[in-house]
Design an enzyme around this catalytic site. Structure first.
Site, mmCIF file in Angstrom:
data_model
loop_
_atom_site.group_PDB
_atom_site.id
_atom_site.type_symbol
_atom_site.label_atom_id
_atom_site.label_comp_id
_atom_site.label_asym_id
_atom_site.label_seq_id
_atom_site.Cartn_x
_atom_site.Cartn_y
_atom_site.Cartn_z
ATOM 1 N N HIS A 1 -45.834 37.471 8.155
ATOM 2 C CA HIS A 1 -46.312 36.907 6.558
ATOM 3 C C HIS A 1 -46.136 37.917 5.560
ATOM 4 C CE1 HIS A 1 -48.619 34.278 3.573
ATOM 5 N NE2 HIS A 1 -48.546 35.456 2.859
ATOM 6 N N GLU A 2 -46.723 39.181 5.884
ATOM 7 C CA GLU A 2 -46.934 40.061 4.905
ATOM 8 C C GLU A 2 -45.271 40.949 4.765
ATOM 9 O OE1 GLU A 2 -49.024 40.278 2.677
ATOM 10 O OE2 GLU A 2 -50.474 39.188 3.855
ATOM 11 N N CYS B 1 -51.860 31.899 0.866
ATOM 12 C CA CYS B 1 -51.355 33.427 0.396
ATOM 13 C C CYS B 1 -52.072 33.424 -1.066
ATOM 14 C CB CYS B 1 -49.782 32.909 0.246
ATOM 15 S SG CYS B 1 -48.861 34.483 -0.612
ATOM 16 N N LEU B 2 -52.428 34.711 -1.196
ATOM 17 C CA LEU B 2 -53.032 34.752 -2.605
ATOM 18 C C LEU B 2 -52.209 34.584 -3.724
ATOM 19 C CD1 LEU B 2 -55.251 37.959 -1.641
ATOM 20 C CD2 LEU B 2 -56.070 35.706 -1.921
ATOM 21 N N HIS C 1 -43.127 39.235 2.702
ATOM 22 C CA HIS C 1 -43.233 39.584 0.946
ATOM 23 C C HIS C 1 -42.442 40.926 0.686
ATOM 24 C CE1 HIS C 1 -46.174 36.813 -0.528
ATOM 25 N NE2 HIS C 1 -47.088 37.233 0.585
ATOM 26 N N GLY D 1 -54.536 40.075 4.202
ATOM 27 C CA GLY D 1 -53.355 40.971 3.888
ATOM 28 C C GLY D 1 -52.831 40.894 2.602
ATOM 29 N N GLN E 1 -47.121 41.700 -4.288
ATOM 30 C CA GLN E 1 -48.229 40.808 -4.640
ATOM 31 C C GLN E 1 -49.309 41.368 -5.853
ATOM 32 O OE1 GLN E 1 -49.634 39.565 -0.544
ATOM 33 N NE2 GLN E 1 -49.885 37.821 -1.643
#
Ligand SMILES: [Zn+2]
Length: 177
Positions: free
Chosen positions: A144-145, A102-103, A148, A49, A54
């Site tokens: 999670h997304e 997480c990226l 963000h 995701g 991000q």
């Protein structure tokens, strides 16, 4: 399409609530290209995701897609989903704790509690209204997304930090790979 640069933890864009996307602009060429670039970027970095902040755009856009990949072996499949201005509401008090990465926080994993089932309302990339419920892994990724978009990182959601693990040790001790 272009691979976008990923904002890493510490970048203020990750801590700001993202702006709503004006519905009228959803189908604009600029947004269409941006969403294509987000998809391309998520795939390039084997994410499941990616959220607008991000990639340095404080916009309420999330792309999600999962299949087995080097960062997530044995992951359940999630078909490509694009969620614009998503609202997420828990459908149960039941939570589950599982590993997340997480990226924007590279090479670190930790166990995070998430609601097991959530209702999601959003727009898709055509501007169509979506309203659906998801469980388990898909529900985890969406939470999670969605976080963000509020400036929240998975570390903030951990009850304790004692599962915080570097990737090499995660692979050594916590997977059967
Ligand atoms: Zn993330």
């Amino acid at each position: 399409m272009a691979i976008l640069k990923i904002a890493q933890m510490g970048n203020p864009v990750l801590r700001r609530p993202a702006d709503l996307v004006p519905i009228k602009s959803i189908k604009s060429p600029i947004l269409k290209k941006f969403i294509d670039d987000m998809i391309e970027t998520m795939r390039e970095y084997s994410g499941v995701g990616l959220a607008g902040p991000q990639v340095h755009e404080s916009l309420q856009i999330v792309v999600i897609e999962a299949h087995e990949n080097p960062r997530y072996p044995q992951t359940p499949t999630i078909p490509l989903a694009i969620l614009i201005n998503p609202a997420v509401e828990p459908l149960t008090d039941e939570t589950d704790e599982d590993w997340e990465g997480c990226l924007s926080i590279p090479d670190i994993r930790g166990k995070v509690p998430r609601y097991r089932e959530v209702r999601v309302r959003a727009h898709d990339r055509e501007g169509k209204e979506l309203d659906f419920s998801v469980k388990d892994f898909f529900a985890r990724v969406i939470q999670h997304e969605h976080d963000h978009l509020q400036g929240i990182l998975f570390l903030d959601r951990m009850k304790k930090l004692d599962t915080l693990t570097y990737m090499a040790e995660y692979q050594r001790y916590w997977t059967n790979q």
